[in-house]
Design a protein around this motif. Structure first.
Motif, PDB file in Angstrom:
ATOM      1  N   ARG A   1      34.447  40.320  54.407  1.00 20.38           N
ATOM      2  CA  ARG A   1      34.990  38.856  54.228  1.00 20.38           C
ATOM      3  C   ARG A   1      36.449  39.276  53.335  1.00 20.38           C
ATOM      4  N   PHE A   2      36.578  40.088  52.305  1.00 21.90           N
ATOM      5  CA  PHE A   2      37.888  40.417  51.521  1.00 21.90           C
ATOM      6  C   PHE A   2      38.848  41.215  52.522  1.00 21.90           C
ATOM      7  N   ALA A   3      38.629  41.976  53.409  1.00 18.35           N
ATOM      8  CA  ALA A   3      39.281  42.470  54.464  1.00 18.35           C
ATOM      9  C   ALA A   3      39.900  41.541  55.308  1.00 18.35           C
ATOM     10  N   ALA A   4      38.967  40.575  55.836  1.00 19.45           N
ATOM     11  CA  ALA A   4      39.237  39.802  56.832  1.00 19.45           C
ATOM     12  C   ALA A   4      40.236  38.582  56.362  1.00 19.45           C
ATOM     13  N   GLU A   5      40.203  38.278  54.844  1.00 21.22           N
ATOM     14  CA  GLU A   5      40.969  37.465  54.381  1.00 21.22           C
ATOM     15  C   GLU A   5      42.568  38.004  54.092  1.00 21.22           C
ATOM     16  N   ALA A   6      42.449  39.053  53.734  1.00 22.25           N
ATOM     17  CA  ALA A   6      43.626  39.914  53.412  1.00 22.25           C
ATOM     18  C   ALA A   6      44.529  40.070  54.785  1.00 22.25           C
ATOM     19  N   LEU A   7      43.808  40.478  56.064  1.00 20.87           N
ATOM     20  CA  LEU A   7      44.363  40.598  57.241  1.00 20.87           C
ATOM     21  C   LEU A   7      44.949  39.294  57.790  1.00 20.87           C
ATOM     22  N   ALA A   8      43.958  37.977  57.757  1.00 21.18           N
ATOM     23  CA  ALA A   8      44.373  36.851  57.947  1.00 21.18           C
ATOM     24  C   ALA A   8      45.867  36.314  57.317  1.00 21.18           C
ATOM     25  N   SER A   9      46.019  36.741  55.986  1.00 19.77           N
ATOM     26  CA  SER A   9      46.862  36.389  55.194  1.00 19.77           C
ATOM     27  C   SER A   9      48.381  37.113  55.635  1.00 19.77           C
ATOM     28  N   TYR A  10      48.181  38.302  56.256  1.00 19.16           N
ATOM     29  CA  TYR A  10      49.360  38.743  56.954  1.00 19.16           C
ATOM     30  C   TYR A  10      49.578  38.369  58.239  1.00 19.16           C
TER      31      TYR A  10
END
Length: 187
Positions: free
Chosen positions: A2-11
């Motif tokens: 989830r945290f990786a997905a959120e970080a990727l989405a933010s970029y």
């Protein structure tokens, strides 16, 4: 995840697929040989289901995804621990852990193999656990004079770094970094 997905989405980085079920895929098992070819080591940290999931995403994009079975029982963690790229045509190879299939694949794609035997510099001092800064320019652990000489004899510029405290934790320079991009030749 989830945290990786959120970080990727933010970029603004798209997520093309997530692994499901029993699929396992580790980044250090996935190495690009060139812009159209990726090598995937399956074994301890990446399984066939993970390899197949990646092939299903990259195949339609015109990328050849090659599976290399990793040796078991030799302390192999991932593919990046068996080979490490120095340039678009030069790769360092752990002589004891690289299979004939891996060697053949690398040579088929035009790589010259700089092979290293499993001695103290390789194993205890993690001499092959280096980071390529630019083509034929790398930073490696200090206190590996024989390996350094071999790199330099192959035309590689070598920087060294004292990492003895980190070695006590069982890691090396490559373990401390992540590959963001690697330029490929147009050949």
């Amino acid at each position: 995840e989830r945290f990786a997905a959120e970080a990727l989405a933010s970029y603004g980085i798209p997520i093309l697929r997530t692994l499901q079920g029993s699929a396992l895929l580790e980044g250090a098992d996935v190495l690009w040989l060139n812009a159209q070819t990726v090598l995937v080591g399956t074994g301890r940290r990446t399984n066939q289901q993970g390899y197949q999931a990646l092939a299903q995403v990259l195949g339609p994009m015109g990328v050849e995804v090659i599976n290399i079975d990793m040796p078991s029982g030799l302390g192999v963690q991932h593919l990046l621990g068996v080979i490490d790229f120095i340039d678009h045509d030069l790769v360092a190879v752990d002589q004891a852990k690289a299979s004939p299939a891996l060697r053949d694949c690398l040579q088929h794609y035009g790589f010259k193999l700089l092979e290293f035997a499993p001695d103290e510099e390789m194993r205890q001092k993690r001499g092959m656990n280096f980071v390529t800064l630019a083509p034929r320019h790398l930073v490696m652990p200090a206190h590996c004079p024989q390996m350094r000489r071999r790199f330099e004899a192959a035309g590689v510029q070598v920087e060294s770094l004292e990492i003895s405290e980190y070695l006590k934790a069982g890691g090396g320079l490559a373990c401390l970094t992540g590959i963001i991009a690697r330029q490929h030749s147009q050949e």
